[in-house]
Design an enzyme around this catalytic site. Structure first.
Site, PDB file in Angstrom:
ATOM      1  CE  LYS A 107      -5.276   0.855   0.911  1.00 59.04           C
ATOM      2  NZ  LYS A 107      -5.293  -0.708   0.247  1.00 59.04           N
ATOM      3  CG  ASP A 147      -6.793   3.408  -0.910  1.00 52.53           C
ATOM      4  OD1 ASP A 147      -7.622   1.831  -0.398  1.00 52.53           O
ATOM      5  OD2 ASP A 147      -7.035   3.625   0.312  1.00 52.53           O
TER       6      ASP A 147
HETATM    7  N1  GLU Z   1      -7.430  -0.002  -2.483  1.00 54.73           N
HETATM    8  C1  GLU Z   1      -8.243  -1.543  -3.121  1.00 54.73           C
HETATM    9  C2  GLU Z   1      -7.832  -1.682  -1.569  1.00 54.73           C
HETATM   10  O1  GLU Z   1      -8.280  -1.706  -1.335  1.00 54.73           O
HETATM   11  C3  GLU Z   1      -7.774  -1.656  -4.656  1.00 54.73           C
HETATM   12  C4  GLU Z   1      -6.166  -2.145  -4.586  1.00 54.73           C
HETATM   13  C5  GLU Z   1      -6.220  -2.884  -5.971  1.00 54.73           C
HETATM   14  O2  GLU Z   1      -6.895  -2.746  -6.470  1.00 54.73           O
HETATM   15  O3  GLU Z   1      -4.486  -3.188  -6.099  1.00 54.73           O
HETATM   16  O4  GLU Z   1      -8.233  -3.105  -1.923  1.00 54.73           O
END
Ligand code: GLU
Length: 422
Positions: A107, A147
């Site tokens: 992340k 996100d």
């Molecule tokens: N931000 C989204 C999550 O928390 C998607 C992450 C992604 O697609 O890599 O799952």
């Protein structure tokens, strides 16, 4: 740290340790998975429109790449800090493992308010962040996605910046450096609504299991951005009735039903639910006590707390957001017999469709929306089945513990087979 002053990573670790306990994960694997592999912090200057330079702090936390490249979103929000991003990165590892897709967990984020910047300033922030990350990200190494606070446009800027920093012969093949792009630049049909769609698929599976009728269910949703609005719209199509919505500006209710499509248009235009003419404005605190079968937190973490959990009248809490329930609140929900459908299962639709986008980019294909939805449902229902199975195998009630159990077993097997280098 969150605004309630608790460490989100401590919450994530507590959840992980409970999952590790129920499957008897060996201590060495517990210690390895208790920390991210890499913690990258970048400070970078960006020219503002008033002629000054502002220094931004960005993060990329790479939790695990055992099952595949690091994968996870980038969050643009003033609350972003190391503790939060570490928690979010670990949740990505469990999500991908639970859904059996070949990704690890990561992340990232930048600590700032994107809504306070001009569009051209924002573009420079995103591009400079991508440049600062350099080869710490890569199309088969670490793949960002949207996100909270970021969107398809941010992903396109990241992709373009990354592509322009590679050699001419690689420029086309690196498109999959990010997922969640616009359709025109290589995004996947269904990616934008994917998290909300996944929430509804998981709810259908749960409803089927417990004998609950989703059509005619009442729903309240906290947060009406990408995930909340998609969830509300799809549930409405399935016959559910949206009776309350809250966001950063306040809360609205209408027991006859709020039209999710009209509200989504309103929020897109006005930035929040405030002023929506076809519902009653209520005190934000009263949102929690509006009677609704399904309560869907779809905003920030730590929203359901010891302070408001007693007011909740829902049958089930559906964690569309990451980490919306504090540890204390979860215990009280358990005592009160209110089920929790855990984030790592319920909101995994986003990363699953990211995987589909990555596959499409790899093979220069464009799938149909029907294909995407069909394959997403297949993957999520399989994960839901496995959660149901491990619950009865181990005799545990908590769906969160069960979901961790499935994910951690998958990681454990791979560790056992690969061993730990050297
Ligand atoms: N931000 C989204 C999550 O928390 C998607 C992450 C992604 O697609 O890599 O799952």
């Amino acid at each position: 740290m969150t605004d309630t002053g608790t460490s989100l990573f401590a919450t994530a670790l507590d959840q992980f340790n409970r999952g590790a306990e129920i499957i008897g994960l060996p201590d060495d694997l517990r210690s390895i998975l208790s920390q991210p592999k890499n913690e990258i912090i970048v400070n970078f200057p960006v020219l503002m429109n008033n002629g000054t330079y502002r220094v931004f702090r960005g993060y990329r936390i790479q939790h695990s790449n055992l099952l595949g490249p690091y994968k996870g979103g980038v969050r643009f929000h003033p609350m972003v800090d190391l503790d939060e991003v570490k928690a979010l990165a670990s949740w990505m590892t469990w999500k991908s493992a639970l859904c059996d897709i070949p990704f690890g967990g990561a992340k990232g984020g930048i600590s700032f308010d994107p809504t306070a910047l001009e569009a051209d300033e924002l573009e420079r922030v995103v591009r400079r962040f991508t440049h600062a990350l350099g080869t710490n990200i890569g199309p088969d190494h670490d793949i960002p996605a949207p996100d909270l606070g970021s969107n398809a446009q941010s992903m396109v800027w990241m992709m373009d910046t990354y592509a322009n920093s590679t050699g001419a012969t690689e420029r086309q093949s690196v498109k999959r450096i990010v997922t969640g792009k616009t359709l025109e630049t290589g995004g996947s049909p269904g990616r934008e609504k994917a998290t909300g769609q996944g929430v509804v698929f998981c709810l259908q599976h749960w409803a089927d299991e417990v004998g609950f009728d989703l059509s005619g269910a009442t729903v309240s949703i906290q947060g009406f951005g990408n995930v909340g609005s998609a969830t509300g719209k799809i549930l409405q199509v399935h016959g559910a009735r949206l009776v309350a919505v809250a966001d950063h500006a306040g809360a609205i209710t209408d027991e006859d039903g709020i039209d999710a499509f009209e509200l989504a248009d309103w929020v897109r235009e006005h930035g929040s639910v405030a002023g929506f003419p076809k519902a009653m404005w209520i005190d934000e605190e009263d949102f929690w006590s509006v009677p609704a079968d399904l309560l869907v937190p779809a905003a920030l973490e730590n929203q359901i707390t010891a302070a408001n959990v007693g007011r909740i009248q829902a049958r089930v809490v559906v964690e569309a957001a990451n980490g919306p329930t504090t540890l204390e609140a979860e215990k009280i929900l358990e005592q009160r017999g209110i089920e929790v459908l855990p984030d790592i299962l319920v909101n995994a639709g986003g990363v699953v469709v990211s995987y589909f986008e990555w596959l499409q980019n790899r093979s220069a294909q464009r799938w149909d929306l029907e294909d995407v939805d069909f394959k997403l449902r297949e993957i999520l229902w399989k994960a839901c089945d496995q959660v149901v199975d491990i619950r009865s195998e181990l005799g545990i009630a908590s769906r969160r513990d069960a979901a961790y159990g499935v994910a951690l077993r998958r990681l454990q097997v791979v560790y056992q087979q690969r061993g730990i280098f050297p």
